[in-house]
Design a protein around this motif. Structure first.
Motif, PDB file in Angstrom:
ATOM      1  N   ASN A  52      -3.551   5.816   3.444  1.00  0.00           N
ATOM      2  CA  ASN A  52      -3.852   4.790   2.444  1.00  0.00           C
ATOM      3  C   ASN A  52      -4.415   3.520   3.074  1.00  0.00           C
ATOM      4  O   ASN A  52      -4.328   2.441   2.481  1.00  0.00           O
ATOM      5  CB  ASN A  52      -2.594   4.456   1.643  1.00  0.00           C
ATOM      6  CG  ASN A  52      -2.076   5.659   0.868  1.00  0.00           C
ATOM      7  OD1 ASN A  52      -2.850   6.560   0.527  1.00  0.00           O
ATOM      8  ND2 ASN A  52      -0.787   5.682   0.609  1.00  0.00           N
ATOM      9  N   ALA A  53      -4.999   3.664   4.257  1.00  0.00           N
ATOM     10  CA  ALA A  53      -5.540   2.478   4.929  1.00  0.00           C
ATOM     11  C   ALA A  53      -6.595   1.801   4.065  1.00  0.00           C
ATOM     12  O   ALA A  53      -7.399   2.463   3.389  1.00  0.00           O
ATOM     13  CB  ALA A  53      -6.147   2.879   6.267  1.00  0.00           C
ATOM     14  N   THR A  54      -6.571   0.461   4.064  1.00  0.00           N
ATOM     15  CA  THR A  54      -7.583  -0.305   3.329  1.00  0.00           C
ATOM     16  C   THR A  54      -8.342  -1.226   4.275  1.00  0.00           C
ATOM     17  O   THR A  54      -9.192  -2.009   3.837  1.00  0.00           O
ATOM     18  CB  THR A  54      -6.938  -1.149   2.214  1.00  0.00           C
ATOM     19  OG1 THR A  54      -5.960  -2.013   2.791  1.00  0.00           O
ATOM     20  CG2 THR A  54      -6.297  -0.275   1.153  1.00  0.00           C
ATOM     21  N   TYR A 163       3.382 -13.023   5.832  1.00  0.00           N
ATOM     22  CA  TYR A 163       4.658 -12.872   5.115  1.00  0.00           C
ATOM     23  C   TYR A 163       5.525 -11.867   5.849  1.00  0.00           C
ATOM     24  O   TYR A 163       6.734 -12.060   6.023  1.00  0.00           O
ATOM     25  CB  TYR A 163       4.387 -12.426   3.681  1.00  0.00           C
ATOM     26  CG  TYR A 163       5.629 -12.177   2.877  1.00  0.00           C
ATOM     27  CD1 TYR A 163       6.308 -13.234   2.276  1.00  0.00           C
ATOM     28  CD2 TYR A 163       6.123 -10.879   2.725  1.00  0.00           C
ATOM     29  CE1 TYR A 163       7.462 -13.005   1.547  1.00  0.00           C
ATOM     30  CE2 TYR A 163       7.271 -10.650   1.992  1.00  0.00           C
ATOM     31  CZ  TYR A 163       7.942 -11.710   1.404  1.00  0.00           C
ATOM     32  OH  TYR A 163       9.082 -11.471   0.694  1.00  0.00           O
ATOM     33  N   SER A 164       4.889 -10.776   6.294  1.00  0.00           N
ATOM     34  CA  SER A 164       5.605  -9.776   7.090  1.00  0.00           C
ATOM     35  C   SER A 164       4.586  -8.977   7.880  1.00  0.00           C
ATOM     36  O   SER A 164       3.403  -8.925   7.504  1.00  0.00           O
ATOM     37  CB  SER A 164       6.419  -8.843   6.182  1.00  0.00           C
ATOM     38  OG  SER A 164       5.546  -8.096   5.361  1.00  0.00           O
ATOM     39  N   ASN A 165       5.025  -8.404   8.983  1.00  0.00           N
ATOM     40  CA  ASN A 165       4.125  -7.553   9.747  1.00  0.00           C
ATOM     41  C   ASN A 165       4.943  -6.474  10.445  1.00  0.00           C
ATOM     42  O   ASN A 165       5.931  -6.769  11.093  1.00  0.00           O
ATOM     43  CB  ASN A 165       3.328  -8.358  10.771  1.00  0.00           C
ATOM     44  CG  ASN A 165       2.259  -7.500  11.431  1.00  0.00           C
ATOM     45  OD1 ASN A 165       1.478  -6.835  10.749  1.00  0.00           O
ATOM     46  ND2 ASN A 165       2.248  -7.491  12.760  1.00  0.00           N
ATOM     47  N   ASP A 166       4.522  -5.236  10.263  1.00  0.00           N
ATOM     48  CA  ASP A 166       5.195  -4.107  10.897  1.00  0.00           C
ATOM     49  C   ASP A 166       4.197  -3.459  11.856  1.00  0.00           C
ATOM     50  O   ASP A 166       3.302  -2.723  11.423  1.00  0.00           O
ATOM     51  CB  ASP A 166       5.662  -3.126   9.818  1.00  0.00           C
ATOM     52  CG  ASP A 166       6.502  -1.990  10.412  1.00  0.00           C
ATOM     53  OD1 ASP A 166       6.411  -1.752  11.635  1.00  0.00           O
ATOM     54  OD2 ASP A 166       7.236  -1.350   9.640  1.00  0.00           O
ATOM     55  N   THR A 169       4.025   0.524  11.919  1.00  0.00           N
ATOM     56  CA  THR A 169       3.297   1.241  10.874  1.00  0.00           C
ATOM     57  C   THR A 169       1.929   0.609  10.575  1.00  0.00           C
ATOM     58  O   THR A 169       1.228   1.048   9.654  1.00  0.00           O
ATOM     59  CB  THR A 169       4.112   1.279   9.560  1.00  0.00           C
ATOM     60  OG1 THR A 169       4.382  -0.069   9.166  1.00  0.00           O
ATOM     61  CG2 THR A 169       5.413   2.025   9.738  1.00  0.00           C
ATOM     62  N   ASN A 170       1.575  -0.437  11.348  1.00  0.00           N
ATOM     63  CA  ASN A 170       0.275  -1.091  11.136  1.00  0.00           C
ATOM     64  C   ASN A 170       0.126  -1.622   9.710  1.00  0.00           C
ATOM     65  O   ASN A 170      -0.901  -1.415   9.058  1.00  0.00           O
ATOM     66  CB  ASN A 170      -0.868  -0.113  11.440  1.00  0.00           C
ATOM     67  CG  ASN A 170      -1.349  -0.254  12.864  1.00  0.00           C
ATOM     68  OD1 ASN A 170      -1.343  -1.347  13.420  1.00  0.00           O
ATOM     69  ND2 ASN A 170      -1.754   0.856  13.458  1.00  0.00           N
ATOM     70  N   TYR A 171       1.162  -2.285   9.250  1.00  0.00           N
ATOM     71  CA  TYR A 171       1.137  -2.803   7.875  1.00  0.00           C
ATOM     72  C   TYR A 171       1.569  -4.275   7.872  1.00  0.00           C
ATOM     73  O   TYR A 171       2.659  -4.621   8.330  1.00  0.00           O
ATOM     74  CB  TYR A 171       2.071  -1.960   6.996  1.00  0.00           C
ATOM     75  CG  TYR A 171       2.305  -2.527   5.616  1.00  0.00           C
ATOM     76  CD1 TYR A 171       1.245  -2.868   4.783  1.00  0.00           C
ATOM     77  CD2 TYR A 171       3.597  -2.721   5.142  1.00  0.00           C
ATOM     78  CE1 TYR A 171       1.452  -3.398   3.532  1.00  0.00           C
ATOM     79  CE2 TYR A 171       3.828  -3.235   3.873  1.00  0.00           C
ATOM     80  CZ  TYR A 171       2.749  -3.572   3.077  1.00  0.00           C
ATOM     81  OH  TYR A 171       2.962  -4.106   1.829  1.00  0.00           O
TER      82      TYR A 171
END
Ligand SMILES: *[C@@H]1O[C@H](CO)[C@@H](O)[C@H](O)[C@H]1NC(C)=O
Ligand SMILES: *[C@@H]1O[C@H](CO)[C@@H](O)[C@H](O)[C@H]1NC(C)=O
Ligand SMILES: *[C@@H]1O[C@H](CO)[C@@H](O)[C@H](O)[C@H]1NC(C)=O
Ligand SMILES: *[C@@H]1O[C@H](CO)[C@@H](O)[C@H](O)[C@H]1NC(C)=O
Length: 187
Positions: A52-54, A163-166, A169-171
């Motif tokens: 689901n990469a954008t 706000y957040s970074n994982d 999972t590259n999200y």
């Protein structure tokens, strides 16, 4: 010495304007003299890998791999934008554009960011954000340089922060608060 012809023409045009203005206040329909400020607040979802990469890396420079800042990397994205931080919440816009890594010393991107609004009273309008985005700053200010639809003649600024970074999972989720000034007709 003044040119008498110009004086006469000026007098005539002054009379015409005065007469017309007295009859119909035409300028009220033409002047753009009032300002609205619109505040937009939402979350941009950077899904950098997976089915689901954008956001996609589309180009590197000859030094991107060895540069400490990834200089010359170009990413293109079409990110989901939601009013709430949860990616599963209702989509209110898409964030479409590209980032280019442009600083040899620190991580910073040159932004080309179009918010295509998809909900609410501004559905269908766009807001265009550009500027230098230095990721090490907790809060970054970016200029709003224009828009279309409801945001014709837009000027303003956007405040963005992570706000957040994982990393696993590259999200990442980015929060945007945007203040937009537009002109509107006198009423
Ligand atoms: C990708 O999106 C689909 C549909 O929204 C969802 O069912 C699926 O869990 C997502 N996959 C990942 C890896 O997030
Ligand atoms: C850019 O370089 C990175 C490693 O630095 C690599 O993973 C990526 O595939 C490259 N992208 C392109 C478009 O070649
Ligand atoms: C936004 O506008 C599009 C195009 O007119 C329409 O299809 C869509 O239903 C609208 N969305 C909302 C949430 O109003
Ligand atoms: C500007 O103000 C008018 C009147 O209050 C409002 O209808 C309109 O939606 C506003 N436009 C924007 C872009 O905020």
């Amino acid at each position: 010495m003044k040119n008498p012809t110009i004086n006469i023409l000026l007098t005539i045009s002054f009379l015409l304007i005065t007469t017309t203005a007295a009859a119909t206040p035409w300028f009220e329909n033409l002047c753009i003299c009032k300002k609205n400020t619109t505040k937009l607040h939402f979350y941009v979802h950077d899904v950098r890998s997976g089915p689901n990469a954008t956001l996609y890396n589309v180009a590197n420079s000859s030094i991107t791999a060895t540069s400490p800042t990834g200089f010359g990397r170009i990413n293109v994205f079409d990110d989901k934008v939601t009013a709430e931080p949860d990616i599963a919440s209702e989509e209110v816009a898409r964030a479409q554009g590209s980032t280019t890594s442009v600083d040899l010393q620190v991580s910073a991107a040159s932004m080309n960011l179009n918010f295509f609004l998809k909900a609410g009273k501004f559905n269908g309008s766009t807001v265009t954000v550009v500027g230098r985005n230095q990721f090490s700053d907790a809060e970054r200010e970016l200029p709003v340089v224009g828009g279309n639809g409801a945001f014709r003649y837009a000027r303003g600024y956007a405040i963005t922060r992570s706000y957040s970074n994982d990393a696993a999972t590259n999200y990442g989720v980015l929060e945007y608060t945007i203040y937009i000034r537009t002109s509107r007709k006198c009423s």
